[in-house]
Structures are given as structure tokens and as C-alpha cells.
Design a protein around this motif. Structure first.
Motif, short mmCIF file in Angstrom:
data_model
loop_
_atom_site.label_atom_id
_atom_site.label_comp_id
_atom_site.label_asym_id
_atom_site.label_seq_id
_atom_site.Cartn_x
_atom_site.Cartn_y
_atom_site.Cartn_z
N ASN A 135 0.72 -1.21 0.05
CA ASN A 135 -0.06 -0.16 0.15
C ASN A 135 0.63 1.24 0.08
O ASN A 135 0.28 2.31 -0.32
CB ASN A 135 -0.98 0.08 1.14
N ALA A 136 2.01 1.14 0.52
CA ALA A 136 2.88 2.27 0.59
C ALA A 136 3.73 2.63 -0.45
O ALA A 136 4.96 3.14 -0.37
CB ALA A 136 3.81 1.99 2.03
N ALA A 137 3.41 1.85 -1.67
CA ALA A 137 4.37 2.03 -2.99
C ALA A 137 4.77 3.29 -3.18
O ALA A 137 5.64 3.55 -3.79
CB ALA A 137 3.86 1.06 -3.82
N ASP A 138 3.58 4.16 -3.20
CA ASP A 138 3.97 5.70 -3.28
C ASP A 138 4.35 6.61 -2.57
O ASP A 138 4.71 7.63 -2.71
CB ASP A 138 2.39 6.23 -4.03
N MET A 139 4.91 6.02 -1.29
CA MET A 139 5.07 6.86 -0.10
C MET A 139 6.50 7.22 -0.23
O MET A 139 6.74 8.52 0.08
CB MET A 139 4.77 6.19 0.97
N PHE A 140 7.34 6.47 -0.66
CA PHE A 140 8.78 6.86 -0.66
C PHE A 140 9.33 7.14 -2.19
O PHE A 140 8.75 6.59 -3.15
CB PHE A 140 9.73 5.85 -0.12
N LYS A 141 10.15 8.13 -2.17
CA LYS A 141 10.90 8.56 -3.35
C LYS A 141 12.12 7.33 -3.63
O LYS A 141 12.90 7.20 -3.11
CB LYS A 141 11.51 9.93 -3.07
N ILE A 142 11.36 6.51 -4.74
CA ILE A 142 12.20 5.52 -5.27
C ILE A 142 12.66 5.80 -6.65
O ILE A 142 12.00 5.80 -7.54
CB ILE A 142 11.61 4.19 -4.72
N GLU A 143 13.99 5.56 -6.82
CA GLU A 143 14.50 5.63 -8.38
C GLU A 143 15.10 4.42 -8.67
O GLU A 143 16.01 3.82 -8.02
CB GLU A 143 15.48 7.18 -8.51
N ILE A 144 14.77 4.14 -9.93
CA ILE A 144 15.18 2.77 -10.41
C ILE A 144 16.03 2.96 -11.55
O ILE A 144 15.72 3.96 -12.48
CB ILE A 144 14.11 1.74 -10.62
N THR A 145 16.84 2.01 -11.96
CA THR A 145 17.60 2.06 -13.22
C THR A 145 16.90 1.07 -14.25
O THR A 145 17.20 1.19 -15.48
CB THR A 145 19.09 2.04 -13.12
N SER A 146 16.44 -0.04 -13.91
CA SER A 146 15.82 -0.91 -14.69
C SER A 146 14.57 -1.65 -14.10
O SER A 146 14.61 -1.44 -12.66
CB SER A 146 16.85 -2.11 -15.32
N GLY A 147 13.78 -2.24 -14.54
CA GLY A 147 12.68 -2.87 -14.01
C GLY A 147 11.34 -1.89 -14.03
O GLY A 147 11.31 -1.05 -14.79
N THR A 148 10.60 -2.19 -13.24
CA THR A 148 9.45 -1.57 -13.30
C THR A 148 9.09 -0.75 -11.76
O THR A 148 9.51 -1.25 -10.74
CB THR A 148 8.08 -2.37 -13.01
N HIS A 149 8.87 0.55 -12.14
CA HIS A 149 8.81 1.36 -10.70
C HIS A 149 7.50 0.90 -9.75
O HIS A 149 6.65 0.53 -10.35
CB HIS A 149 8.47 2.60 -11.23
N PRO A 150 7.81 0.81 -8.47
CA PRO A 150 6.75 0.37 -7.58
C PRO A 150 5.25 1.16 -7.62
O PRO A 150 4.37 0.29 -7.84
CB PRO A 150 7.53 0.78 -6.21
N SER A 151 5.50 2.31 -8.30
CA SER A 151 4.09 2.81 -8.25
C SER A 151 3.47 2.51 -9.37
O SER A 151 2.19 2.63 -9.81
CB SER A 151 4.38 4.35 -8.06
N GLU A 152 4.12 1.87 -10.44
CA GLU A 152 3.34 1.29 -11.45
C GLU A 152 3.22 -0.13 -11.67
O GLU A 152 2.78 -0.97 -12.62
CB GLU A 152 4.22 1.65 -13.07
N MET A 153 3.75 -0.71 -10.56
CA MET A 153 3.85 -2.42 -10.53
C MET A 153 2.37 -2.89 -10.16
O MET A 153 1.68 -2.09 -9.34
CB MET A 153 4.80 -2.62 -9.35
N LYS A 154 1.90 -3.90 -10.76
CA LYS A 154 0.77 -4.57 -10.62
C LYS A 154 1.07 -5.71 -9.39
O LYS A 154 1.60 -6.66 -9.95
CB LYS A 154 0.26 -4.93 -11.75
N PHE A 155 1.04 -5.31 -8.22
CA PHE A 155 1.51 -6.31 -7.15
C PHE A 155 0.62 -7.52 -7.19
O PHE A 155 -0.80 -7.34 -7.10
CB PHE A 155 1.43 -5.69 -5.84
N GLU A 156 0.99 -8.80 -7.38
CA GLU A 156 0.17 -9.77 -7.09
C GLU A 156 0.41 -10.33 -5.60
O GLU A 156 1.32 -10.00 -4.99
CB GLU A 156 0.50 -11.03 -7.91
N SER A 157 -0.74 -10.81 -5.24
CA SER A 157 -0.69 -11.19 -3.67
C SER A 157 -0.08 -12.32 -3.26
O SER A 157 0.49 -12.57 -2.07
CB SER A 157 -2.24 -11.14 -2.94
N ASP A 158 0.40 -13.03 -4.16
CA ASP A 158 1.02 -14.50 -3.81
C ASP A 158 2.71 -14.03 -3.56
O ASP A 158 3.55 -15.11 -3.44
CB ASP A 158 0.81 -15.54 -4.53
#
Ligand SMILES: Nc1ncnc2c1ncn2[C@@H]1O[C@H](COP(=O)(O)OP(=O)(O)OP(=O)(O)O)[C@@H](O)[C@H]1O
Ligand SMILES: [Mg+2]
Lengths: 414, 220
Positions: A135-158
Motif C-alpha cells: 500500500n505504501a508503494a507511492d510513499m517513498f521516493k524511489i528511483e530505479i535504473t531498470s525494471g518496473t517502478h513500484p508505483s506502476e507495478m501490478k502487485f500480485e498477492s502471492d
């Protein structure tokens, strides 16, 4: 020629010159120290402010504490209830997101552990990870160089989603999946080199050393999961202030009969509280600093006046033998400037050396301090030194201009 | 060359007035060798300081080569001194942390004169202290310090030389030497004014000005 005389006077009165140098060094160091002490606090605030997407003003820390005298069944029920409650809360317009994070040892993934060892692993065989609720994926400023940003990630529950520090980037690719004893992990991205994150249970520390509320993430791992701890951060949405968000939180909590379990402190209050304690210490420190600084400056002025008086006879002899008052004033000015510049250089060197020695191994911190020293402490103490030098020099010149050579020599009797 | 009219000098210390010079009128021609005599405290040094532009007078006029310099500002007075006056102080006024050589060199540095070494050594030899050039003033006897102070006054080649008790610390023979030296310079056309207690010195001068209690006494 005049230069010669200036340095002659300095070297022929070496003890007095060194005393002046010493006094200037002490007052400069003291000024630098006070700047570092006061600036350090704002650095803490700013670091946290930039790491939180909504900023310090919009964030509140929650403690959801439901007591420990519960059976296992009750506990499970409670956690389910909290989960639902949290989901409900995050739907509200006033609330941007709510989520917990915590740091600890997690299931072993040998491949990752080998890399973490290079950065100094904290646990034996277990990975050190910072776990953040999805739920807190948008809370912190996170910068990535590759992969999918947490705010755009479709998290699966498993699964849990891993973001690896830049130290992993040459060895692990995003998309890699792990299965450890039935727990599934997926590497979702690689963090930027500049990524920092809060230390476990960060607070606004009081002393200069607890400044370190964050650390770099080179060999660290962020893990987005469904796991809750009891400590949460809640961010208010844009357009609402933090009090409105808290009000809403409690009205939702009432529905779940949970309002008594929730305690909150806004980060701003926390900062102020820490500041209160800090202010008390700072007050005393500043008083000490002021006393030291003022006595140094007074002593400096006294030394200069004494020096002026003891050199007066020589100045008078020079004046009577053809040197003009402005020649003599030039000598005094050069003398004072030379002493100040020399002392100032020594102070800077001592200050930089001290900071780099004290914070050896904390690169971030010595960087910050060096920046404070260069940007604020040096200009400020330079200004003070220039003021003192100008004052002392003008004072000498005004006095000399008033006197005849005979008066300077001290009459005909020594 | 020098003309004083109704020169007065008062000192005020803690509200007490001392009338050091009461009404001095005097004229000194170029090239004269003059002795000022008088009892202690009569105002000899004060008069010499005023002549040398080292001290302001309370009232009166001071003409130098026809120019009234009584109202000069400190910086004008400085230039006047630099061009015209060499002063030998009663207490020598040597810089104690500088060697004899450096002390004598100072007026030349101030006047930006080159090739100083030759001029300095010449004067030091004339005063008989050439071999002491690297000593500090306090390592020398009073007489030697006095000669150093005289050497310093002679290097600059100013038209007027003022000397306050230049033979005070010297024995009779050396006094005579110094006096001869002054006489020789005087022959070159320089105006020399000497304050002295020593009647032998005074009698060797062209003219004697006797000053008593701040006033010039006529000599019989
Ligand atoms: N700076 C001064 N402040 C106050 N009084 C002074 C000062 N200089 C001189 N006097 C006073 O002026 C008077 C004349 O002093 P001056 O030094 O001219 O005497 P002098 O004739 O040179 O004496 P001596 O032969 O002892 O050198 C004295 O009464 C002295 O006390
Ligand atoms: Mg005298």
C-alpha cells in the motif's frame, strides 16, 4: 620595503603574533562548530522531506497497538481486521497512502546473500531487507535504473517484490524469481545508485552522530509485501492537510471499533519535539560558544592594542625619520591581514581534518559537513575575521593619525 | 632661514598648565651653527621640537624660508620634516630590535634612496662605530648609541640638523670629535642647532641662544 617592515615586525614579536593567530583560530573554529551544530538539524529535516513523496508536513507516524494478551486465533482475526481497515482507509480522498515498513533478516536467498556480503552483511545466511507494505508503494521516493517502478507495478498477492541496490545490477536481472520454502519472490527492479532509505525506526536524532537517519542502498534490498508491522506512516493527499487526514482515519477506525488502539504523532511534531530537547542543549552550547568567541575577540583586540602601544615608539621613530603615517598604517594593515589570513587557513585545515577524521567511514556525513563548512561556516567566519581585522586596523590608524612623532616616541624620556 | 615670532607652548597635564615657552622671538640664518643653552626644564627641548616640526605650538608664527608653517596639517608637516629636518633626540630614539646598520638605513628607506650601503658605511666610519654595525642598540654604551643616532641624522643630507644634547653621554674627547664633525658639516652649508649644557661646546658655536624659564635671555 613596507612589506619587509611588516613581516619584520611580525617575526620580531613572534610570541604576540602567534597569540593573535591562536585567538583567531579558536574563534574561527568555534564559529564553524556552531554553524555545523545548527545546520546539521536542517539537513536532517531536508533529507527526510525529500525521501517522503508527500513531505514531512503531510506525513504522520501511527502506532497501531492492539495489546499482547491475545490468543493466536484472536491475533489472526485482529490482523485480518487491520488489513481490511487499512485498505478501507487508503480508499479515502483525504489519504494518499498508509503503510508500514521495517527492516530485518529474511529468508535466505544464497545468490543475493553472496552479493550482500560484499557490502557487509548484518545477519548470518539471512538477507537483510527493508520490508514495505504494498500500500505504501507511492510513499517513498524511489528511483530505479531498470525494471518496473513500484508505483506502476501490478502487485500480485502471492509474491513479494524485490528492488535490489545498485551493487546487484551486474549480477541479477529484473524478472528473476525465487522460491524459498514456498515463499515466492520476484526481482522487480534495480535501484539507482543515489537511492537512500530510512534506517530502521528512524527518529530525528539529537546529537550530530544520530544525524544518520538514512543510509545508502547499494547492497540493500527493498521488499514490497503484504506484511504489516505495528508502525505505520500515513500521508495526506494533496489539497488536504494532515489534520483532516487524521480526522478521517479516526472516523474510519470507529467503524472497526479500533480508535483506542491508534496513536499518532505528526513527523513535524516529532521534529519539533526532538528539536525541543536539542534546543535546550543547543542553548547551552551556544552560550558557551558565545562566551568563548567573545572572550577570544576581546582578547584579540586587547593584544592588538597592547601591540600597538608597545610598537608605538618604533612607529614614532619611523615617523620622525621620514616614514609617513600612511606608510606606517600600511605596515599595520599588512601585518593584520597576514596574521588573519594565516590563522584562517589554519582554522579551515583543522576544521576539515577534524570533520573527516570524526566521520571517517561515514562518507555521506562528511560530505554533508564539508558542504556546510564550505558553503556557510567559511564565509561566515571569514566575514567575522574581516570585520575584526578592519576594526582593529581602523582603530590603529585613527589613533596614529592623531599623534605627533614626539607623542608616539613617548616624549623625550622613555 | 628660520624666523620665530611670539612662539608660546603650554602643556596641560591633569588640568595643570606648564608654560614651557612664553614668548620666543628668534631668527636663524642659513648656515649658522647655533647653541641653545639654559638650565634644566627651561624649555630647550621644547623649542627644538617646535623648530623640528615635531610638536605644535600653542600660538605664534614659524616662518621657514619665508613660508609660514605654523598652521601646517600633520601631513604637510611630515613632508616639511622629511625634506628639511634631521633630528637627534635627547634619548637617541633608536629602534631596539634593529641593528645599528638598520637604524641608520631607515631614513634612507623612507626617502627611497638607492645605493644605501656606501652612504651608511661612510657615516658609521665617520662616527667610529663601523665595526658595530650588526649590534643591537642595547648591546652598546650610551655614547655609542648617541653616535648611532648622530649617524642616522647625518645620512639624509637635509639642510637643517637639530640635535638635543648630542654630546650629553660622551667624554670630553669624543665630544670634541663630534663637535668637529658638526663643524665640518656646517662648513658644507648646513644649518645646525644644538641644545647643550656644555659651555665648551657652546663657545665653539657661531652664536648662543640662552633660554631661561621659557624666555630668551639676552647674552651679555
Ligand atoms: N610632554 C610634556 N608634557 C608636560 N609638560 C612637559 C612636556 N614636555 C616638557 N614639559 C615641561 O616643559 C618644561 C620645559 O621642558 P623641556 O623638556 O623643554 O626642558 P629642557 O630645557 O629640555 O630640560 P633638560 O635640560 O632637562 O632636557 C618643563 O617644565 C617640562 O616639565
Ligand atoms: Mg631637554
Amino acid at each position: 620595503m613596507i612589506l619587509n617592515f611588516a613581516f619584520d615586525f611580525l617575526s620580531k614579536n613572534i610570541r604576540k603574533s602567534l597569540l593573535s593567530v591562536f585567538l583567531i583560530v579558536v574563534s574561527t573554529l568555534v564559529i564553524m562548530l556552531s554553524v555545523i551544530l545548527s545546520e546539521n538539524r536542517d539537513e536532517v529535516y531536508e533529507t527526510i522531506d525529500t525521501l517522503l513523496v508527500c513531505g514531512v508536513e503531510q506525513t504522520v507516524e501511527l502506532d497501531i497497538n492492539y495489546g499482547d494478551d491475545m490468543g493466536l486465533e484472536q491475533l489472526k482475526e485482529m490482523q485480518l481486521k487491520i488489513s481490511e481497515f487499512l485498505d478501507d482507509v487508503s480508499e479515502e480522498a483525504e489519504i494518499n497512502c498508509i503503510g508500514s515498513y521495517s527492516t530485518g533478516g529474511y529468508l535466505p536467498i544464497p545468490e543475493l546473500y553472496e552479493i550482500q556480503k560484499k557490502g557487509g552483511a548484518t545477519f548470518d545466511e539471512y538477507l537483510n531487507m527493508t520490508s514495505i507494505h504494498k500500500n505504501a508503494a507511492d510513499m517513498f521516493k524511489i528511483e530505479i535504473t531498470s525494471g518496473t517502478h513500484p508505483s506502476e507495478m501490478k502487485f500480485e498477492s502471492d509474491k513479494d517484490y524485490l528492488y535490489l541496490g545498485s551493487g546487484y545490477k551486474d549480477f541479477i536481472n529484473p524478472g528473476t524469481e525465487y522460491d524459498v520454502n514456498g515463499y515466492k519472490f520476484k526481482v522487480a527492479g534495480i535501484l539507482d545508485e543515489s537511492q537512500i532509505f530510512f534506517d530502521d525506526n528512524f527518529t530525528f536524532g539529537i546529537s550530530a552522530t544520530s544525524y544518520s537517519v538514512t543510509h545508502d542502498m547499494k547492497y540493500e534490498i527493498l521488499c514490497f509485501s503484504d506484511y504489516h508491522t505495528s508502525r505505520f506512516l500515513l500521508c495526506a493527499n494533496e489539497g488536504y492537510n494532515i489534520n483532516q487526514a487524521i480526522e478521517k482515519l479516526y472516523s474510519v477506525a470507529e467503524k472497526y471499533d479500533m480508535e483506542d488502539y491508534i496513536l499518532y504523532t505528526t513527523l513535524n511534531d516529532k521534529y519539533e519535539m526532538a528539536n525541543q530537547e536539542w534546543l535546550f542543549i543547543k542553548n547551552i552550547l551556544y552560550k558557551l560558544i558565545t562566551i568563548v568567541c567573545i572572550s577570544c575577540i576581546l582578547m584579540l583586540i586587547c593584544t592588538h592594542i597592547l601591540d600597538l602601544l608597545s610598537q608605538m615608539r618604533n612607529y614614532g621613530i619611523m615617523y620622525a625619520n621620514g616614514f609617513s603615517v600612511s606608510d606606517i598604517c600600511k605596515i599595520i594593515t599588512i601585518k593584520n591581514i597576514a596574521v588573519s589570513v594565516f590563522a584562517f587557513l589554519i582554522s579551515i585545515i583543522i576544521c576539515l581534518l577534524a570533520v573527516n577524521l570524526v566521520f571517517k567511514g561515514y562518507e555521506d556525513m562528511s560530505d554533508v559537513f564539508n558542504r556546510i563548512i564550505v558553503n556557510i561556516a567559511i564565509p561566515l567566519s571569514l566575514a567575522v575575521i574581516v570585520l575584526i581585522t578592519v576594526f582593529i586596523t581602523l582603530f590603529s590608524i585613527v589613533i596614529l593619525r592623531k599623534l605627533s612623532p614626539l607623542r608616539m616616541i613617548g616624549g623625550q624620556n622613555d | 632661514m628660520i624666523k620665530l615670532e611670539h612662539v608660546k607652548k603650554d602643556f596641560i597635564v591633569n588640568g595643570i598648565y606648564t608654560h614651557a615657552l612664553k614668548d620666543i622671538n628668534a631668527e636663524i640664518k642659513e648656515g649658522e651653527l647655533i647653541a641653545i643653552i639654559g638650565t634644566s626644564g627651561s624649555g630647550k627641548s621644547t623649542l627644538l621640537h617646535i623648530l623640528g616640526g615635531m610638536e605644535n605650538m600653542t600660538s605664534g608664527r614659524y616662518y621657514f624660508n619665508g613660508t609660514d608653517i605654523s598652521a601646517y596639517s600633520p601631513s604637510e608637516m611630515h613632508l616639511f620634516r622629511k625634506e628639511n629636518i634631521s633630528f637627534i633626540f635627547q634619548n637617541f630614539a633608536l629602534m631596539n630590535k634593529y641593528t645599528v646598520y638598520e637604524n641608520v638605513e631607515m631614513p634612507l628607506i623612507a626617502r627611497k634612496i638607492k645605493n644605501r650601503k656606501k652612504i651608511i658605511m661612510e657615516k658609521l666610519e665617520q662616527m667610529g662605530i663601523a665595526e658595530m654595525k650588526d649590534k643591537l642598540p642595547l648591546q652598546m654604551s650610551g655614547g655609542q648609541q648617541q653616535r648611532c643616532a648622530i649617524a642616522r641624522a647625518l645620512v639624509t643630507n637635509t639642510p637643517v640638523i637639530l640635535a638635543d644634547e648630542p654630546t650629553g653621554a660622551l667624554d670630553t674627547n669624543t665630544s670634541k670629535d663630534i663637535l668637529e664633525c658638526f663643524k665640518a658639516i656646517n662648513k658644507d652649508g648646513k644649518t645646525i642647532i644644538i641644545v647643550t649644557h656644555d659651555m665648551k661646546v657652546a663657545n665653539n658655536c657661531d652664536r648662543i641662544i640662552q633660554i631661561e624659564d621659557g624666555l630668551i635671555e639676552d647674552r651679555k
